[in-house]
Design a protein around this motif. Structure first.
Motif, PDB file in Angstrom:
ATOM      1  N   GLU A  62      -2.491   3.173   5.693  1.00  0.00           N
ATOM      2  CA  GLU A  62      -4.024   2.695   6.007  1.00  0.00           C
ATOM      3  C   GLU A  62      -4.717   1.982   4.820  1.00  0.00           C
ATOM      4  OE1 GLU A  62      -3.492   7.166   5.759  1.00  0.00           O
ATOM      5  OE2 GLU A  62      -2.028   5.773   6.777  1.00  0.00           O
ATOM      6  N   ARG A  63      -4.126   1.969   3.742  1.00  0.00           N
ATOM      7  CA  ARG A  63      -4.895   1.654   2.736  1.00  0.00           C
ATOM      8  C   ARG A  63      -3.865   0.666   1.878  1.00  0.00           C
ATOM      9  NH1 ARG A  63      -5.965   4.176  -2.786  1.00  0.00           N
ATOM     10  NH2 ARG A  63      -7.166   2.452  -3.659  1.00  0.00           N
ATOM     11  N   THR A  64      -4.335  -0.885   1.908  1.00  0.00           N
ATOM     12  CA  THR A  64      -3.527  -1.709   1.346  1.00  0.00           C
ATOM     13  C   THR A  64      -3.999  -1.692  -0.173  1.00  0.00           C
ATOM     14  OG1 THR A  64      -3.388  -3.071   3.395  1.00  0.00           O
ATOM     15  CG2 THR A  64      -2.931  -4.203   1.438  1.00  0.00           C
ATOM     16  N   PHE A 108      10.547   0.779  -6.660  1.00  0.00           N
ATOM     17  CA  PHE A 108      10.694   2.065  -6.275  1.00  0.00           C
ATOM     18  C   PHE A 108      10.029   2.598  -4.833  1.00  0.00           C
ATOM     19  CE2 PHE A 108      10.774   3.176 -10.891  1.00  0.00           C
ATOM     20  CZ  PHE A 108      12.088   3.381 -11.184  1.00  0.00           C
ATOM     21  N   TYR A 109       9.186   1.517  -4.516  1.00  0.00           N
ATOM     22  CA  TYR A 109       8.525   1.612  -3.111  1.00  0.00           C
ATOM     23  C   TYR A 109       8.821  -0.031  -2.557  1.00  0.00           C
ATOM     24  CZ  TYR A 109       5.951   5.220  -5.174  1.00  0.00           C
ATOM     25  OH  TYR A 109       5.640   6.592  -5.661  1.00  0.00           O
ATOM     26  N   GLU A 110       8.766   0.060  -1.261  1.00  0.00           N
ATOM     27  CA  GLU A 110       8.936  -1.353  -0.363  1.00  0.00           C
ATOM     28  C   GLU A 110       7.629  -2.105  -0.317  1.00  0.00           C
ATOM     29  OE1 GLU A 110      12.002  -2.199  -0.065  1.00  0.00           O
ATOM     30  OE2 GLU A 110      13.029  -0.377  -0.475  1.00  0.00           O
ATOM     31  N   ALA A 112      -6.295   0.430 -11.190  1.00  0.00           N
ATOM     32  CA  ALA A 112      -6.444  -0.992 -11.033  1.00  0.00           C
ATOM     33  C   ALA A 112      -5.066  -1.151 -10.345  1.00  0.00           C
ATOM     34  CB  ALA A 112      -6.392  -1.586 -12.076  1.00  0.00           C
ATOM     35  N   GLY A 113      -3.773  -0.595 -10.682  1.00  0.00           N
ATOM     36  CA  GLY A 113      -2.832  -0.992 -10.134  1.00  0.00           C
ATOM     37  C   GLY A 113      -1.526  -1.323 -10.932  1.00  0.00           C
ATOM     38  N   LYS A 114      -1.802  -0.839 -12.432  1.00  0.00           N
ATOM     39  CA  LYS A 114      -0.788  -1.301 -13.186  1.00  0.00           C
ATOM     40  C   LYS A 114       0.490  -0.818 -13.098  1.00  0.00           C
ATOM     41  CE  LYS A 114      -3.726   0.143 -16.617  1.00  0.00           C
ATOM     42  NZ  LYS A 114      -4.864   0.714 -15.842  1.00  0.00           N
ATOM     43  N   THR A 115       0.337   0.572 -12.876  1.00  0.00           N
ATOM     44  CA  THR A 115       1.745   1.226 -12.675  1.00  0.00           C
ATOM     45  C   THR A 115       2.441   0.717 -11.586  1.00  0.00           C
ATOM     46  OG1 THR A 115       0.601   3.034 -13.661  1.00  0.00           O
ATOM     47  CG2 THR A 115       2.695   3.462 -12.569  1.00  0.00           C
ATOM     48  N   THR A 116       1.666   0.463 -10.439  1.00  0.00           N
ATOM     49  CA  THR A 116       2.108   0.054  -9.324  1.00  0.00           C
ATOM     50  C   THR A 116       2.876  -1.159  -9.328  1.00  0.00           C
ATOM     51  OG1 THR A 116       0.143   0.975  -8.239  1.00  0.00           O
ATOM     52  CG2 THR A 116       1.503  -0.357  -6.999  1.00  0.00           C
ATOM     53  N   LEU A 117       2.434  -2.201 -10.199  1.00  0.00           N
ATOM     54  CA  LEU A 117       2.966  -3.587 -10.409  1.00  0.00           C
ATOM     55  C   LEU A 117       4.608  -3.198 -10.935  1.00  0.00           C
ATOM     56  CD1 LEU A 117       1.979  -6.345 -10.409  1.00  0.00           C
ATOM     57  CD2 LEU A 117       1.931  -6.297 -12.815  1.00  0.00           C
ATOM     58  N   GLY A 137       0.801  -1.251   0.163  1.00  0.00           N
ATOM     59  CA  GLY A 137      -0.039  -0.159   0.029  1.00  0.00           C
ATOM     60  C   GLY A 137       1.032   1.362  -0.010  1.00  0.00           C
ATOM     61  N   TYR A 138       0.576   2.225  -0.730  1.00  0.00           N
ATOM     62  CA  TYR A 138       1.241   3.645  -0.691  1.00  0.00           C
ATOM     63  C   TYR A 138       1.174   4.183   0.589  1.00  0.00           C
ATOM     64  CZ  TYR A 138       1.588   3.303  -5.616  1.00  0.00           C
ATOM     65  OH  TYR A 138       2.040   3.083  -7.104  1.00  0.00           O
ATOM     66  N   ILE A 139      -0.070   4.046   1.164  1.00  0.00           N
ATOM     67  CA  ILE A 139      -0.065   4.743   2.586  1.00  0.00           C
ATOM     68  C   ILE A 139      -0.491   3.419   3.555  1.00  0.00           C
ATOM     69  CG2 ILE A 139      -0.562   7.197   2.193  1.00  0.00           C
ATOM     70  CD1 ILE A 139      -3.417   6.400   1.797  1.00  0.00           C
ATOM     71  N   GLY A 157      -6.289  -3.294 -17.484  1.00  0.00           N
ATOM     72  CA  GLY A 157      -7.238  -3.081 -16.549  1.00  0.00           C
ATOM     73  C   GLY A 157      -7.556  -1.488 -16.409  1.00  0.00           C
ATOM     74  N   PRO A 158      -8.728  -1.438 -15.592  1.00  0.00           N
ATOM     75  CA  PRO A 158      -9.435  -0.035 -15.515  1.00  0.00           C
ATOM     76  C   PRO A 158      -8.225   1.108 -15.008  1.00  0.00           C
ATOM     77  CG  PRO A 158     -10.634  -1.261 -13.894  1.00  0.00           C
ATOM     78  CD  PRO A 158      -9.691  -2.061 -14.786  1.00  0.00           C
ATOM     79  N   SER A 159      -8.530   2.055 -14.959  1.00  0.00           N
ATOM     80  CA  SER A 159      -7.656   3.242 -14.486  1.00  0.00           C
ATOM     81  C   SER A 159      -7.772   2.975 -12.836  1.00  0.00           C
ATOM     82  CB  SER A 159      -8.452   4.596 -14.784  1.00  0.00           C
ATOM     83  OG  SER A 159      -7.502   5.411 -14.224  1.00  0.00           O
TER      84      SER A 159
END
Ligand code: ATP
Length: 590
Positions: free
Chosen positions: A364-366, A401-403, A389-394, A360-362, A385-387
């Motif tokens: 409180e929100r997974t 870039f994130y842990e 959805a988590g594509k960029t996050t993947l 989760g970026y924050i 997937g829709p906007s």
């Protein structure tokens, strides 16, 4: 905008800054010696003039000849004292300038290093203009405050101490009259400082906001214009500009009071000395030369006091700037690389695994609850997937870039956490929608992908990326300047250059964020060919928007609300008749 209360006291700021000069204690020592020497020479001058005046007064009262040879001698001593004092003051000023600039240079290096270490979360949550303002404006304000004003304060403060000592030696009673003025001045100064500290901080904040807005409007000037928002942006700018103007004026209003008030208090004390000193001369407790010297001291103390109070304003704005810089330096950093595994990038095949990843970026929100995924070497995976959805996050997680919170991500069987970020990222190549090209020639921009790339490497990559042809047609060819103010290439051409830059890097895994904006058909064909050349033999993740790309992928990963809902080839997912099939059918209908 309400200014926050100060977090750092002057002492704390000084302590933290002095940390940058730990190895220069000897220079600081010599500066202190020079300051003391300069003060001693300067404060002895009135003693010499006292002797000269007393000698003349003595001759007149006794009706004897004036001793010109004695006077001449004293005047030579006087000149020598002033020259020596000026010489030491010059040395101290030069060295303080050196020290303060050295501290600032080191501080800037820390700021630069910090920029590279900040977590992306911090960067995501910061306003760019404000961040840049801390790096540029605040550093400059602090540098100015330290250099000219701190030196002045040091010089003046030592001379005040010296003068006070000399006044006491000359006449204790007169000194006491004068010293009443000191607590009074201190009290007035404290009152003004309290008010201005907050105002100076607000002023730096408004400046940061102003820079933020300028940057925002400059970066997005096309959007601003296309939405006809020029007037609104101008209005917003006017508002902040007005607030900056007001906070600047009110800080200067209060700070401007200090010098005249100091002068007023000093002048009142001066009158007191004249009156009482005159009585002492008449009653014979003080010589004419004595009162003359005392008045010179009283006069001399006024100018350093006024200078200090004036300089204190600059020191305060410097302190506000220092505080903002320290706040920036204290922001959260990326975890240091602790892993000891080493990926042999040259021989890597490009296999990737996500195992039960939670992220989760924050806190409180997974977003990702339990993402698992496997990519074989050389496979093309279309992430759809829709906007949101988590594509960029993947792909962000893939390049660390994130842990992640739980689970693991493996590249070539090695946990990406166990690799240094540098080692890990050297296996990847990225082509994003927003093609970032820097201010330099086309050759430099392509060569950016590989250190030590030759002209031949650049041309070979450009040929594979289908851009050699258009580059050669430019009057300056590979020497054409692009980026910055020189961008004259079309969006499609910029994308081709970005592809060439990635091809030259020869990465094992590719991450492509397919551009959504349309380019002309010929450029689109060129881009498709360049992409295909680039993907050959490399594991590729494409955040795909075009049906053509998606259909030709080995695997389609359908994401929704941070989870992978379906994985398979186009044929398999169509047969499944689930979410992907629905999306595909509705897109085809359109
Ligand atoms: N830096 C960030 N900080 C906090 N939340 C973020 C951040 N980046 C993305 N998100 C949130 O995470 C979720 C997934 O975002 P992501 O960018 O991965 O989606 P996406 O599928 O790539 O979307 P799109 O197709 O619109 O680019 C979204 O709800 C987004 O608002």
């Amino acid at each position: 905008m309400k200014a926050k209360k100060r977090k750092y006291s002057f002492g704390a700021i000084g302590k933290r800054l002095s940390h940058y000069l730990k190895d220069k204690k000897h220079v600081i020592f010599f500066v202190a010696l020079a300051l003391i020497a300069s003060t001693i020479f300067a404060i002895f001058a009135p003693v010499v003039t006292k002797d000269v005046t007393d000698s003349i007064a003595d001759s007149i009262s006794k009706n004897t000849d004036i001793d010109f040879s004695y006077i001449g001698q004293q005047l030579i001593i006087l000149a020598a004292l002033y020259i020596l004092s000026a010489g030491f003051a010059y040395y101290a000023t030069m060295r303080t300038t050196y020290l303060s600039q050295l501290a600032i240079k080191r501080l800037r290096a820390d700021i630069q290093e910090k920029l590279n270490k900040l977590t992306l979360n911090v960067l995501d949550q910061s306003e760019r203009g404000d961040l840049l303002s801390r790096v540029t404006n605040d550093a400059t304000t602090l540098s100015g405050a330290l250099e000219s004003n701190l030196t002045q304060i040091l010089v003046q403060a030592t001379s005040i101490i010296g003068i006070i000592v000399m006044m006491l030696v000359l006449n204790v009673q007169l000194s006491l009259i004068f010293f009443i003025a000191i607590p009074l001045s201190y009290f007035v100064m404290k009152l003004i400082t309290k008010k201005t500290q907050v105002l100076f901080r607000r002023q730096q904040q408004e400046l940061g906001a102003l820079n933020g807005l300028i940057e925002e409007v400059y970066d997005g000037h096309l959007i601003v214009k296309s939405f006809n928002h020029e007037a609104k942006s101008a209005q917003k700018f006017d508002d902040i500009n007005q607030r900056f103007f007001k906070s600047y004026l009110s800080s200067r209003f209060y700070s401007g009071l200090s010098a005249p008030l100091m002068k007023l208090i000093n002048n009142l004390a001066y009158i007191g000395i004249c009156v009482v000193g005159g009585i002492f001369v008449i009653t014979g407790t003080l010589t004419i030369g004595g009162i003359q010297a005392f008045l010179i001291y009283a006069n001399n103390i006024a100018s350093p006091t006024a200078l200090i109070s004036n300089n204190l304003n600059f020191i305060q704005s410097g302190a506000a700037a220092a505080e903002r810089i320290f706040e920036f330096l204290d922001r959260e950093e990326e975890q240091a690389d602790v892993g000891t595994a080493v990926l042999d990038v040259a021989n890597a095949k490009g296999s990737i695994e996500f195992n039960n990843v939670e992220f989760g970026y924050i806190p409180e929100r997974t977003l990702f609850h339990d993402v698992s995924l496997k990519a074989e070497p050389g496979e093309i995976l279309a992430v759809v997937g829709p906007s949101g959805a988590g594509k960029t996050t993947l792909v962000n997680l893939l390049m660390r870039f994130y842990e992640i919170n739980h689970g693991n991500i493996l590249l070539e069987g090695l946990d990406v956490k166990e690799l240094t970020r540098h080692n890990l990222r050297s296996a990847f190549g990225m082509v994003l929608q927003d093609t970032w090209l820097f201010d330099g020639t086309i050759e430099e921009n392509i060569a950016y992908g590989k250190s030590g790339a030759t002209r031949e490497d650049v041309i070979a990559a450009a040929k594979k990326a289908q851009c050699d042809e258009f580059i050669k047609k430019l009057p300056l060819g590979y020497e054409t300047r692009i980026g910055g103010d020189f961008t004259t290439l079309s969006e499609g051409e910029c994308q081709l250059l970005a592809i060439a830059r990635t091809i030259i890097a020869d990465p094992k895994v590719l991450i492509l964020d397919e551009a959504t904006s349309s380019v002309d058909t010929r450029t689109e064909i060129l881009i498709t060919q360049a992409m295909e050349a680039m993907m050959k033999g490399r594991t590729t993740f494409i955040i795909a928007h075009r049906l053509f790309t998606i259909k030709n992928a080995d695997k389609i990963i359908f994401m929704m609300e941070g989870d992978i809902k379906e994985v398979g080839s186009h044929a398999e997912l169509m047969k499944l008749g689930g979410l992907y099939a629905n999306l595909y059918l509705s897109a085809s209908d359109n």
